[in-house]
Motif scaffolding. Structure first.
Motif, PDB file in Angstrom:
ATOM      1  N   TYR A   5      14.263   0.858   7.756  1.00  0.00           N
ATOM      2  CA  TYR A   5      14.585   0.339   6.430  1.00  0.00           C
ATOM      3  C   TYR A   5      13.353  -0.214   5.744  1.00  0.00           C
ATOM      4  O   TYR A   5      13.317  -0.352   4.528  1.00  0.00           O
ATOM      5  N   PHE A   6      12.334  -0.548   6.545  1.00  0.00           N
ATOM      6  CA  PHE A   6      11.131  -1.162   6.004  1.00  0.00           C
ATOM      7  C   PHE A   6       9.933  -0.690   6.818  1.00  0.00           C
ATOM      8  O   PHE A   6      10.005  -0.618   8.044  1.00  0.00           O
ATOM      9  N   HIS A   7       8.842  -0.359   6.138  1.00  0.00           N
ATOM     10  CA  HIS A   7       7.622   0.063   6.830  1.00  0.00           C
ATOM     11  C   HIS A   7       6.428  -0.183   5.913  1.00  0.00           C
ATOM     12  O   HIS A   7       6.485   0.117   4.725  1.00  0.00           O
ATOM     13  N   ASP A   8       5.365  -0.749   6.465  1.00  0.00           N
ATOM     14  CA  ASP A   8       4.124  -0.947   5.711  1.00  0.00           C
ATOM     15  C   ASP A   8       3.222   0.266   5.916  1.00  0.00           C
ATOM     16  O   ASP A   8       3.093   0.756   7.035  1.00  0.00           O
ATOM     17  N   PHE A   9       2.596   0.716   4.839  1.00  0.00           N
ATOM     18  CA  PHE A   9       1.646   1.819   4.911  1.00  0.00           C
ATOM     19  C   PHE A   9       0.291   1.350   4.409  1.00  0.00           C
ATOM     20  O   PHE A   9       0.211   0.565   3.468  1.00  0.00           O
ATOM     21  N   LYS A  10      -0.753   1.823   5.028  1.00  0.00           N
ATOM     22  CA  LYS A  10      -2.122   1.593   4.567  1.00  0.00           C
ATOM     23  C   LYS A  10      -2.567   2.865   3.858  1.00  0.00           C
ATOM     24  O   LYS A  10      -2.724   3.906   4.485  1.00  0.00           O
ATOM     25  N   LEU A  11      -2.746   2.774   2.540  1.00  0.00           N
ATOM     26  CA  LEU A  11      -3.135   3.930   1.731  1.00  0.00           C
ATOM     27  C   LEU A  11      -4.431   3.623   1.000  1.00  0.00           C
ATOM     28  O   LEU A  11      -4.794   2.460   0.811  1.00  0.00           O
ATOM     29  N   ASP A  12      -5.103   4.661   0.530  1.00  0.00           N
ATOM     30  CA  ASP A  12      -6.316   4.496  -0.273  1.00  0.00           C
ATOM     31  C   ASP A  12      -5.996   3.756  -1.562  1.00  0.00           C
ATOM     32  O   ASP A  12      -4.855   3.768  -2.036  1.00  0.00           O
ATOM     33  N   ASP A  13      -7.013   3.153  -2.161  1.00  0.00           N
ATOM     34  CA  ASP A  13      -6.840   2.427  -3.420  1.00  0.00           C
ATOM     35  C   ASP A  13      -6.335   3.320  -4.548  1.00  0.00           C
ATOM     36  O   ASP A  13      -5.712   2.843  -5.479  1.00  0.00           O
ATOM     37  N   SER A  14      -6.618   4.610  -4.464  1.00  0.00           N
ATOM     38  CA  SER A  14      -6.206   5.542  -5.520  1.00  0.00           C
ATOM     39  C   SER A  14      -4.897   6.263  -5.178  1.00  0.00           C
ATOM     40  O   SER A  14      -4.551   7.260  -5.815  1.00  0.00           O
ATOM     41  N   ALA A  15      -4.140   5.760  -4.214  1.00  0.00           N
ATOM     42  CA  ALA A  15      -2.930   6.431  -3.737  1.00  0.00           C
ATOM     43  C   ALA A  15      -1.861   6.531  -4.819  1.00  0.00           C
ATOM     44  O   ALA A  15      -1.684   5.633  -5.637  1.00  0.00           O
ATOM     45  N   THR A  16      -1.153   7.648  -4.773  1.00  0.00           N
ATOM     46  CA  THR A  16      -0.044   7.898  -5.691  1.00  0.00           C
ATOM     47  C   THR A  16       1.258   7.942  -4.902  1.00  0.00           C
ATOM     48  O   THR A  16       1.260   7.913  -3.666  1.00  0.00           O
ATOM     49  N   LEU A  17       2.347   8.072  -5.621  1.00  0.00           N
ATOM     50  CA  LEU A  17       3.651   8.218  -4.985  1.00  0.00           C
ATOM     51  C   LEU A  17       3.662   9.449  -4.083  1.00  0.00           C
ATOM     52  O   LEU A  17       4.218   9.412  -2.988  1.00  0.00           O
ATOM     53  N   ASN A  18       3.038  10.529  -4.518  1.00  0.00           N
ATOM     54  CA  ASN A  18       2.924  11.737  -3.682  1.00  0.00           C
ATOM     55  C   ASN A  18       2.209  11.434  -2.371  1.00  0.00           C
ATOM     56  O   ASN A  18       2.605  11.936  -1.312  1.00  0.00           O
ATOM     57  N   ASP A  19       1.154  10.632  -2.419  1.00  0.00           N
ATOM     58  CA  ASP A  19       0.422  10.260  -1.211  1.00  0.00           C
ATOM     59  C   ASP A  19       1.326   9.473  -0.256  1.00  0.00           C
ATOM     60  O   ASP A  19       1.263   9.658   0.962  1.00  0.00           O
ATOM     61  N   LEU A  20       2.154   8.604  -0.807  1.00  0.00           N
ATOM     62  CA  LEU A  20       3.083   7.845   0.021  1.00  0.00           C
ATOM     63  C   LEU A  20       4.086   8.777   0.683  1.00  0.00           C
ATOM     64  O   LEU A  20       4.368   8.645   1.881  1.00  0.00           O
ATOM     65  N   ILE A  21       4.629   9.715  -0.062  1.00  0.00           N
ATOM     66  CA  ILE A  21       5.590  10.664   0.506  1.00  0.00           C
ATOM     67  C   ILE A  21       4.948  11.455   1.645  1.00  0.00           C
ATOM     68  O   ILE A  21       5.563  11.668   2.693  1.00  0.00           O
ATOM     69  N   GLU A  22       3.705  11.853   1.467  1.00  0.00           N
ATOM     70  CA  GLU A  22       2.983  12.559   2.524  1.00  0.00           C
ATOM     71  C   GLU A  22       2.780  11.652   3.739  1.00  0.00           C
ATOM     72  O   GLU A  22       2.955  12.082   4.885  1.00  0.00           O
TER      73      GLU A  22
END
Length: 74
Positions: A5-22
């Motif tokens: 139900y909950f998860h933290d992700f570490k993404l690049d500063d320029s991340a988009t919603l598409n990057d999160l889905i990936e």
């Protein structure tokens, strides 16, 4: 769908919603990623409580993203 139900992700500063889905596909559920990309799974997506429909929406640090099934009538 992804087992959490909950998860933290570490993404690049320029991340988009598409990057999160990936990232969800890589870290939690390839089935989720394939379903969204092939339009077999449809979600209403909210970022910090506001609906977002643009896959290239740029995320910011500490954004809260929620995927929920859309309301359907019938």
């Amino acid at each position: 769908m992804v087992g959490k139900y909950f998860h933290d992700f570490k993404l690049d500063d320029s991340a988009t919603l598409n990057d999160l889905i990936e990232a969800i596909g890589k870290e939690l559920s390839p089935r989720f990623y394939r379903g969204v990309k092939n339009s077999r799974l449809v979600f209403a997506i909210f970022v910090n409580g506001k609906p977002v429909g643009e896959p290239n929406y740029k995320l910011k640090d500490n954004d809260r993203v929620v995927f929920t099934t859309p309301e359907m009538g019938g």
